[in-house]
Enzyme design. Structure first.
Site, PDB file in Angstrom:
ATOM      1  N   GLU A 154       0.839  -1.198   0.000  1.00 19.91           N
ATOM      2  CA  GLU A 154       0.000   0.000   0.000  1.00 19.91           C
ATOM      3  C   GLU A 154       0.878   1.254   0.000  1.00 19.91           C
ATOM      4  OE1 GLU A 154      -3.596   1.838   2.790  1.00 19.91           O
ATOM      5  OE2 GLU A 154      -2.111   0.493   3.670  1.00 19.91           O
ATOM      6  N   LYS A 214      -9.779   2.621  -2.108  1.00 15.11           N
ATOM      7  CA  LYS A 214      -9.939   2.009  -0.788  1.00 15.11           C
ATOM      8  C   LYS A 214     -11.275   2.418  -0.170  1.00 15.11           C
ATOM      9  CE  LYS A 214      -7.349   1.592   3.593  1.00 15.11           C
ATOM     10  NZ  LYS A 214      -6.133   2.073   4.303  1.00 15.11           N
ATOM     11  N   CYS A 219      -5.578  -2.941   2.649  1.00  8.75           N
ATOM     12  CA  CYS A 219      -5.278  -2.885   4.071  1.00  8.75           C
ATOM     13  C   CYS A 219      -6.511  -2.981   4.983  1.00  8.75           C
ATOM     14  CB  CYS A 219      -4.465  -1.625   4.356  1.00  8.75           C
ATOM     15  SG  CYS A 219      -3.520  -1.703   5.911  1.00  8.75           S
TER      16      CYS A 219
END
Length: 266
Positions: A50, A116, A150
Site C-alpha cells: 500500500e 480504498k 489494508c
C-alpha cells in the site's frame, strides 16, 4: 457458484519491501532494484505494498498528484518490461478529492483501479481521503481478482464472495503491533470465501517511527498457508495459485448454496 473456473495456474510475486518516507523517487529506485531479480515472463502478477511510493502518509496535499503521474508511469514501464501485471496503491488527487487508489496495470499499459473503501480513522485517513464506493474485480490469465486495501481486511461483508472472483488481494501498511490480527484475518477471508487470499505488507519503520514486520502471506481456499515471508525481511516471495485446487474445493464443499443473501448499501 461461478459458471467457469480458471483454466491455468497463475504465478504471484509478493514484494515485501522497506519504504522511504514521503520520498517517491527513492522508493521507485529502490523497488526497481528489488524487481531486477525478476526476469521477463517469470511471473504473472507483481504485488507491491500500500502507498508504495510514499509509505502510509496523510500528507496528500503535498504528495498526491492529479491525473497521470510518475509512479503510475513507472508501474507501466515495469509491467511492460516484466510482461506481467503490476499492482500497488498510490495517493491520487481527482477533482479536488484525495484517494488511496490501488492500480492494476497490464503489460500493454492499460489499467484498472480500486479506491480504498474503509479508511483508517485511527490515523485520520478518513479526514484526508475520500472512500471508494465500488468493489472492483479484475481479470488476468483466466483468473478473477478482487482488489482490496489494508483496512478493508477487517470488514468481511465488503469482500464476501458472490460468485464473482477466485482470489482476494490485499496490499497493506499493517503495523507490527497488530500483525497477529493481520494473519488471522487473511486466513479467515480465505476460509469463508473459499478463495485464494494474497496479503502483501511492508517492512521497516515509517515517518512516525511505527515498525512494520511484513508477514506477507498467501492462503489457499481452505485457509492453509501456501507461503510466508520471514518477519522483518525485505524480499520477494513467489507463489503459484492452482486452478484445479480451487475448482475441487468449491465443488467438493458447496457451502455457498447455504449462504445468506444480502445487498450492500453505499
Amino acid at each position: 457458484m461461478p459458471d467457469s473456473y480458471p483454466t491455468q495456474a497463475v504465478r504471484i510475486a509478493m514484494v515485501q519491501a522497506n519504504l522511504y518516507w514521503e520520498d517517491k523517487a527513492s522508493n521507485r529506485m529502490h523497488l526497481s532494484e528489488l524487481l531486477s531479480s525478476i526476469a521477463p515472463r517469470e511471473t504473472d502478477v507483481i504485488v507491491l505494498p500500500e502507498m508504495f511510493d510514499t509509505a502510509f502518509s496523510m500528507n496528500a496535499a503535498e504528495l498526491a498528484v492529479e491525473g497521470e503521474e510518475e509512479s503510475l508511469d513507472w508501474m507501466k514501464a515495469i509491467a511492460k518490461e516484466k510482461e506481467a501485471v503490476v499492482t500497488g496503491s498510490l495517493m491520487v488527487k481527482v477533482s479536488g478529492s484525495y484517494y488511496n487508489r490501488l492500480y492494476w496495470v497490464f503489460p500493454e499499459g492499460n489499467y484498472q483501479h480500486y479506491d480504498k473503501r474503509h479508511l483508517f480513522g485511527l490515523m485520520n485517513e478518513d479526514e484526508v481521503f475520500r472512500a471508494g464506493s465500488e468493489r472492483v474485480i479484475v481479470r488476468w490469465k483466466s483468473w478473477r481478482f478482487c482488489l482490496q486495501v489494508c483496512y478493508d481486511l477487517r470488514f468481511p461483508v465488503w469482500s464476501r464472495y458472490q460468485g464473482d472472483y477466485d482470489a482476494l488481494l490485499y496490499v497493506a501498511n499493517w503495523p507490527e503491533r497488530r500483525v497477529y490480527a493481520w494473519q488471522q484475518l487473511l486466513c479467515a477471508r480465505a476460509i469463508e470465501n473459499q478463495a485464494y487470499v494474497i496479503g502483501v505488507n511492508r517492512v521497516g519503520k515509517d515517518g512516525n517511527e511505527i515498525p512494520f514486520t511484513g508477514s506477507s502471506m498467501t492462503y489457499d481456499p481452505l485457509g492453509k498457508p501456501l507461503s510466508a515471508i520471514v518477519s522483518g525481511k525485505e524480499t520477494i516471495c513467489h507463489v503459484k495459485l492452482q486452478a484445479t485446487a480451487l475448482e475441487k474445493i468449491r465443488k467438493g464443499l458447496p457451502f455457498f448454496k447455504d449462504a445468506d443473501h444480502f445487498n450492500i448499501d453505499n
